[in-house]
Design a protein around this motif. Structure first.
Motif, PDB file in Angstrom:
ATOM      1  N   LEU A 113       6.971   1.093 -23.288  1.00  0.00           N
ATOM      2  CA  LEU A 113       7.128   2.093 -22.248  1.00  0.00           C
ATOM      3  C   LEU A 113       6.902   3.471 -22.841  1.00  0.00           C
ATOM      4  O   LEU A 113       7.481   3.816 -23.866  1.00  0.00           O
ATOM      5  CB  LEU A 113       8.548   2.015 -21.672  1.00  0.00           C
ATOM      6  CG  LEU A 113       8.937   3.077 -20.626  1.00  0.00           C
ATOM      7  CD1 LEU A 113       8.129   2.912 -19.362  1.00  0.00           C
ATOM      8  CD2 LEU A 113      10.427   2.971 -20.310  1.00  0.00           C
ATOM      9  N   THR A 114       6.025   4.253 -22.221  1.00  0.00           N
ATOM     10  CA  THR A 114       5.811   5.613 -22.698  1.00  0.00           C
ATOM     11  C   THR A 114       5.598   6.546 -21.521  1.00  0.00           C
ATOM     12  O   THR A 114       5.064   6.155 -20.488  1.00  0.00           O
ATOM     13  CB  THR A 114       4.617   5.696 -23.669  1.00  0.00           C
ATOM     14  OG1 THR A 114       4.397   7.073 -24.020  1.00  0.00           O
ATOM     15  CG2 THR A 114       3.340   5.161 -23.059  1.00  0.00           C
ATOM     16  N   GLU A 115       6.002   7.787 -21.706  1.00  0.00           N
ATOM     17  CA  GLU A 115       5.719   8.792 -20.694  1.00  0.00           C
ATOM     18  C   GLU A 115       4.264   9.195 -20.834  1.00  0.00           C
ATOM     19  O   GLU A 115       3.686   9.083 -21.914  1.00  0.00           O
ATOM     20  CB  GLU A 115       6.620  10.011 -20.938  1.00  0.00           C
ATOM     21  CG  GLU A 115       7.137  10.623 -19.673  1.00  0.00           C
ATOM     22  CD  GLU A 115       8.181  11.688 -19.889  1.00  0.00           C
ATOM     23  OE1 GLU A 115       9.172  11.434 -20.595  1.00  0.00           O
ATOM     24  OE2 GLU A 115       8.000  12.781 -19.319  1.00  0.00           O
ATOM     25  N   GLU A 116       3.659   9.644 -19.740  1.00  0.00           N
ATOM     26  CA  GLU A 116       2.230   9.957 -19.812  1.00  0.00           C
ATOM     27  C   GLU A 116       1.970  11.222 -20.639  1.00  0.00           C
ATOM     28  O   GLU A 116       0.994  11.296 -21.370  1.00  0.00           O
ATOM     29  CB  GLU A 116       1.651  10.155 -18.407  1.00  0.00           C
ATOM     30  CG  GLU A 116       0.163  10.479 -18.448  1.00  0.00           C
ATOM     31  CD  GLU A 116      -0.499  10.402 -17.104  1.00  0.00           C
ATOM     32  OE1 GLU A 116      -1.165   9.379 -16.832  1.00  0.00           O
ATOM     33  OE2 GLU A 116      -0.354  11.365 -16.326  1.00  0.00           O
ATOM     34  N   SER A 117       2.857  12.186 -20.535  1.00  0.00           N
ATOM     35  CA  SER A 117       2.588  13.450 -21.226  1.00  0.00           C
ATOM     36  C   SER A 117       3.856  14.000 -21.854  1.00  0.00           C
ATOM     37  O   SER A 117       4.959  13.569 -21.535  1.00  0.00           O
ATOM     38  CB  SER A 117       2.057  14.471 -20.219  1.00  0.00           C
ATOM     39  OG  SER A 117       3.089  14.847 -19.323  1.00  0.00           O
ATOM     40  N   THR A 118       3.663  14.940 -22.784  1.00  0.00           N
ATOM     41  CA  THR A 118       4.787  15.708 -23.297  1.00  0.00           C
ATOM     42  C   THR A 118       4.405  17.176 -23.269  1.00  0.00           C
ATOM     43  O   THR A 118       3.301  17.520 -22.840  1.00  0.00           O
ATOM     44  CB  THR A 118       5.190  15.257 -24.716  1.00  0.00           C
ATOM     45  OG1 THR A 118       6.351  15.983 -25.126  1.00  0.00           O
ATOM     46  CG2 THR A 118       4.075  15.518 -25.714  1.00  0.00           C
ATOM     47  N   GLY A 119       5.309  18.037 -23.688  1.00  0.00           N
ATOM     48  CA  GLY A 119       5.033  19.457 -23.596  1.00  0.00           C
ATOM     49  C   GLY A 119       4.599  20.033 -24.931  1.00  0.00           C
ATOM     50  O   GLY A 119       5.046  19.598 -25.988  1.00  0.00           O
ATOM     51  N   MET A 120       3.701  21.030 -24.865  1.00  0.00           N
ATOM     52  CA  MET A 120       3.269  21.746 -26.072  1.00  0.00           C
ATOM     53  C   MET A 120       3.614  23.212 -25.879  1.00  0.00           C
ATOM     54  O   MET A 120       3.380  23.768 -24.791  1.00  0.00           O
ATOM     55  CB  MET A 120       1.755  21.582 -26.267  1.00  0.00           C
ATOM     56  CG  MET A 120       1.204  22.382 -27.438  1.00  0.00           C
ATOM     57  SD  MET A 120      -0.563  22.131 -27.690  1.00  0.00           S
ATOM     58  CE  MET A 120      -1.254  23.018 -26.306  1.00  0.00           C
ATOM     59  N   VAL A 121       4.157  23.807 -26.921  1.00  0.00           N
ATOM     60  CA  VAL A 121       4.548  25.219 -26.828  1.00  0.00           C
ATOM     61  C   VAL A 121       3.993  25.985 -28.023  1.00  0.00           C
ATOM     62  O   VAL A 121       3.620  25.404 -29.048  1.00  0.00           O
ATOM     63  CB  VAL A 121       6.093  25.376 -26.826  1.00  0.00           C
ATOM     64  CG1 VAL A 121       6.695  24.836 -25.557  1.00  0.00           C
ATOM     65  CG2 VAL A 121       6.720  24.691 -28.040  1.00  0.00           C
ATOM     66  N   ARG A 122       3.985  27.294 -27.865  1.00  0.00           N
ATOM     67  CA  ARG A 122       3.676  28.144 -29.020  1.00  0.00           C
ATOM     68  C   ARG A 122       4.871  28.092 -29.954  1.00  0.00           C
ATOM     69  O   ARG A 122       6.015  28.096 -29.506  1.00  0.00           O
ATOM     70  CB  ARG A 122       3.449  29.588 -28.550  1.00  0.00           C
ATOM     71  CG  ARG A 122       2.187  29.747 -27.753  1.00  0.00           C
ATOM     72  CD  ARG A 122       1.986  31.192 -27.296  1.00  0.00           C
ATOM     73  NE  ARG A 122       0.657  31.347 -26.728  1.00  0.00           N
ATOM     74  CZ  ARG A 122      -0.440  31.583 -27.466  1.00  0.00           C
ATOM     75  NH1 ARG A 122      -0.344  31.731 -28.767  1.00  0.00           N
ATOM     76  NH2 ARG A 122      -1.616  31.678 -26.895  1.00  0.00           N
ATOM     77  N   ALA A 123       4.574  28.029 -31.263  1.00  0.00           N
ATOM     78  CA  ALA A 123       5.657  27.915 -32.236  1.00  0.00           C
ATOM     79  C   ALA A 123       5.223  28.633 -33.515  1.00  0.00           C
ATOM     80  O   ALA A 123       4.186  29.286 -33.529  1.00  0.00           O
ATOM     81  CB  ALA A 123       5.944  26.446 -32.510  1.00  0.00           C
ATOM     82  N   ILE A 124       6.049  28.499 -34.547  1.00  0.00           N
ATOM     83  CA  ILE A 124       5.797  29.273 -35.769  1.00  0.00           C
ATOM     84  C   ILE A 124       5.871  28.357 -36.981  1.00  0.00           C
ATOM     85  O   ILE A 124       6.798  27.546 -37.091  1.00  0.00           O
ATOM     86  CB  ILE A 124       6.858  30.376 -35.931  1.00  0.00           C
ATOM     87  CG1 ILE A 124       6.850  31.268 -34.690  1.00  0.00           C
ATOM     88  CG2 ILE A 124       6.575  31.200 -37.193  1.00  0.00           C
ATOM     89  CD1 ILE A 124       8.092  32.104 -34.565  1.00  0.00           C
ATOM     90  N   GLY A 125       4.895  28.489 -37.873  1.00  0.00           N
ATOM     91  CA  GLY A 125       4.937  27.689 -39.081  1.00  0.00           C
ATOM     92  C   GLY A 125       4.811  28.533 -40.328  1.00  0.00           C
ATOM     93  O   GLY A 125       4.164  29.572 -40.316  1.00  0.00           O
ATOM     94  N   GLY A 126       5.429  28.085 -41.389  1.00  0.00           N
ATOM     95  CA  GLY A 126       5.296  28.773 -42.665  1.00  0.00           C
ATOM     96  C   GLY A 126       6.450  29.668 -43.033  1.00  0.00           C
ATOM     97  O   GLY A 126       6.377  30.413 -44.006  1.00  0.00           O
ATOM     98  N   GLY A 127       7.554  29.610 -42.257  1.00  0.00           N
ATOM     99  CA  GLY A 127       8.744  30.293 -42.750  1.00  0.00           C
ATOM    100  C   GLY A 127       9.095  29.662 -44.100  1.00  0.00           C
ATOM    101  O   GLY A 127       8.822  28.482 -44.315  1.00  0.00           O
ATOM    102  N   ASN A 128       9.595  30.440 -45.040  1.00  0.00           N
ATOM    103  CA  ASN A 128       9.873  29.819 -46.345  1.00  0.00           C
ATOM    104  C   ASN A 128      10.841  30.641 -47.164  1.00  0.00           C
ATOM    105  O   ASN A 128      11.101  31.811 -46.862  1.00  0.00           O
ATOM    106  CB  ASN A 128       8.566  29.628 -47.130  1.00  0.00           C
ATOM    107  CG  ASN A 128       7.970  30.958 -47.572  1.00  0.00           C
ATOM    108  OD1 ASN A 128       8.451  31.609 -48.511  1.00  0.00           O
ATOM    109  ND2 ASN A 128       6.929  31.398 -46.879  1.00  0.00           N
ATOM    110  N   PHE A 129      11.403  30.016 -48.180  1.00  0.00           N
ATOM    111  CA  PHE A 129      12.067  30.767 -49.237  1.00  0.00           C
ATOM    112  C   PHE A 129      11.925  29.984 -50.537  1.00  0.00           C
ATOM    113  O   PHE A 129      11.740  28.762 -50.528  1.00  0.00           O
ATOM    114  CB  PHE A 129      13.527  31.095 -48.919  1.00  0.00           C
ATOM    115  CG  PHE A 129      14.392  29.909 -48.617  1.00  0.00           C
ATOM    116  CD1 PHE A 129      14.556  29.480 -47.310  1.00  0.00           C
ATOM    117  CD2 PHE A 129      15.083  29.245 -49.633  1.00  0.00           C
ATOM    118  CE1 PHE A 129      15.368  28.399 -47.005  1.00  0.00           C
ATOM    119  CE2 PHE A 129      15.896  28.157 -49.337  1.00  0.00           C
ATOM    120  CZ  PHE A 129      16.041  27.733 -48.026  1.00  0.00           C
ATOM    121  N   LEU A 130      11.968  30.737 -51.646  1.00  0.00           N
ATOM    122  CA  LEU A 130      11.796  30.148 -52.974  1.00  0.00           C
ATOM    123  C   LEU A 130      13.125  30.157 -53.701  1.00  0.00           C
ATOM    124  O   LEU A 130      13.892  31.114 -53.615  1.00  0.00           O
ATOM    125  CB  LEU A 130      10.779  30.967 -53.782  1.00  0.00           C
ATOM    126  CG  LEU A 130       9.397  31.094 -53.140  1.00  0.00           C
ATOM    127  CD1 LEU A 130       8.600  32.209 -53.819  1.00  0.00           C
ATOM    128  CD2 LEU A 130       8.653  29.793 -53.268  1.00  0.00           C
TER     129      LEU A 130
END
Lengths: 268, 306
Positions: B153-170
């Motif tokens: 069983l699967t839903e036909e669609s899901t949602g896509m949003v604007r998001a942010i990648g590459g936050g980091n700390f060392l």
């Protein structure tokens, strides 16, 4: 603002076409304009105020009182608002309705919810034959929306149904779901013969095993996850189907005579 | 700024616009939901070579899932919507559809102006070879695929949003085991937050990169300024006492999510503090020239907790 109420004051011998007495058509009409509207009755036309006593103002909330089974096409092509009927109605209740709500405290005649594509129809009584079915000449029945019937349905319930949900809390007659194309029909009571006759796709959900014709074949017992979701989605609807908490069924597939991959599910 | 003996560098992490989606994966029990989710989010550490960055966001109780079974939520991030859509369908088909007892549902809903519907089971239905069944109720469309173990069983669609990648700390430490221990503590704390994933193995990346390389073919290479064995050889950012540096990268749905995750992670590390070998916390950036977002460590550490 009180509901715009039409109280039937005559005993019509022939059906009266009430298709113009919906929130869509009545919106922004003055009381005089409404009274002067003409309704087809056989080969004559009758003014609304000849047929009904009219009271109230809120055209978004239309009420019929003292209704009888000669009032056809109530809720026809509605797209919003609510129509409440106290009493029986005639045929074609909610024909080609697109949205809103129709509630009938009584019985309806044939072709209830025919061509329905959205909204909800709730019959607290029995419906005639061909509920949710295509009208003569159409190839597809109701396409969407929800129909809840607390009483019984006649024959050919959901004939050529194309999608949407039809919930019958009482019994259904013969040829339930005949020529079904898609959608879901549930029957809590009994069904008569030839259920799923010519079915192509769609789901018939029952509580007891009916007489099945030869081209409906047994696929065994299964736990079907989608049933949990579907019954959960009924939680907001005024129906006993919302209380069902099972997902184990006996699955029959068909109608093989029509190359069909529809299913008849019998809750265990 | 010094917290428990750990110096917080006055610098910022530079992060980028991405597109993200969430999928809810349920199964007969958590063990099998994890099998499906681990396979789906495996090989998804960096968009550079894997197309997407993905990870398990959190566990869901039966009360939180659409079908009332145990499940997990996964998040997937990509640079563009086309890549995300394609990867989602591929991973769903190869890793969720194939996993016994699994089901997949949309994890993001919302109005059309902020959430775009993307395919989840929409094209998977053809695997049903004509026997697939569509069901529409509750305003959603589902696909039921007949499979050997029963029904998928699967839903036909899901949602896509604007998001942010590459936050980091060392994390700059006096030894490798101490750097790792600190990062483990940070990840454990950060995993309790919603809306973020730390896509690298175990959430931690040991091979932080810089833009450019002496080799024309490579556009990224080892961040030699932070490599401890090169302290004497290169223009180093490290002081003599630093023997190991590890990085935690955060992808999140909003700036606030990344800020919170950064703060929670750094706080956990500072609780271990200098006495556990942690000398500094820094962050990676490109001089502010490439990314659309800047996460300044000092400002984040001064904010109130969520």
């Amino acid at each position: 603002m009180s509901a715009l109420t039409f109280t039937l004051k005559i005993a019509p011998k022939q059906p009266i076409d009430c298709s113009s007495l919906t929130p869509d058509v009545l919106v922004d009409k003055s009381a005089d304009a409404i009274a002067a509207m003409e309704l087809n009755n056989g080969k004559q036309k009758l003014r609304v105020d000849t047929v009904f006593d009219i009271s109230g103002k809120d055209s978004d909330n239309v009420v019929f009182k003292n209704s009888c089974n000669r009032l056809d096409f109530i809720g026809c092509r509605m797209s919003s608002g609510r129509v409440t009927v106290h009493g029986d109605t005639g045929a074609y209740l909610g024909l080609q309705m697109r949205g809103g709500e129709v509630i009938v405290n009584g019985n309806t005649e044939a072709f209830t919810a025919s061509g329905l594509s959205g909204g909800m129809i709730h019959i607290l009584g029995n419906v005639g034959d061909f509920v949710g079915a295509a009208i003569a000449g159409d190839k597809k029945g109701m396409a969407g929306g929800v129909v809840i019937i607390t009483g019984n349905a006649g024959d050919r319930a959901g004939d050529q149904m194309r999608r949407g949900i039809l919930l019958i809390e009482g019994n259904a007659g013969s040829y339930c779901g005949s020529r079904m194309l898609a959608g879901t029909i549930g029957v809590l009571g009994t069904v008569d013969s030839y259920i799923g006759y010519g079915m192509r796709r769609g789901t018939l959900l029952l509580t007891r095993t009916p007489a099945l014709h030869a081209t409906i074949q047994d696929c065994g017992s299964h736990t079907l996850p989608f049933l949990s979701l579907m019954f959960k989605s009924f939680a907001m609807l005024p129906t006993r189907f919302a209380d069902i908490n099972k997902n184990r069924v006996r699955r029959y597939a068909g109608d093989l005579a029509n190359d069909g991959k529809g299913e008849i599910l019998i809750l265990e | 700024m010094i917290i428990n003996g750990v110096q917080i560098d006055d610098t910022f992490a530079e992060a980028f616009n991405m597109r993200a989606t969430r999928v809810i994966i349920t199964a007969q029990n958590l063990k099998w939901a994890y099998h499906a989710a681990n396979a789906t989010t495996g090989f998804a550490t960096s968009v550079i070579g894997c197309g997407v960055e993905a990870g398990i966001e959190r566990e869901l109780s039966p009360e939180e899932t659409p079908d009332g079974r145990p499940g997990v939520a996964i998040l997937m991030f990509a640079m563009g919507s086309a890549v995300l859509m394609k990867q989602l369908e591929t991973r769903l088909g190869q890793c969720v559809l194939t996993c016994p007892t699994s089901a997949a549902f949309s994890g993001i809903e919302g109005p059309q102006d902020s959430v775009t519907r993307i395919n989840l089971g929409k094209n998977l239905r053809y695997f049903g070879d004509g026997f697939q069944i569509s069901k529409q109720f509750g305003g959603k469309r589902y696909w039921r695929l007949p499979v050997m173990d029963g029904e998928f069983l699967t839903e036909e669609s899901t949602g896509m949003v604007r998001a942010i990648g590459g936050g980091n700390f060392l994390v700059l430490a006096e030894s490798q085991p101490q750097a790792l221990n600190a990062c483990e503590a940070a990840i454990e704390a950060m995993r309790r937050l919603h809306n973020v994933i730390m896509p690298f193995p175990g959430g931690v990346v040991r091979s932080g990169s810089k833009v450019g390389s002496k080799y024309k073919a490579l556009f990224a290479s080892t961040n030699d300024a932070f490599c401890p064995t090169l302290k004497g050889l290169t223009k180093t950012e490290l002081t003599p006492d630093i023997e190991s540096v590890m990085e935690i990268v955060i992808d999140g749905l909003t700036e606030t999510d990344i800020r919170n995750a950064t703060r929670v992670g750094i706080t956990a590390i500072c609780e271990l503090g200098a006495k556990n070998g942690i000398k500094r916390i820094s962050a990676g950036n490109y001089g502010g020239k490439l990314g659309q977002f800047q996460f300044h460590l000092h400002a984040i550490m001064r904010e109130n907790s969520i």
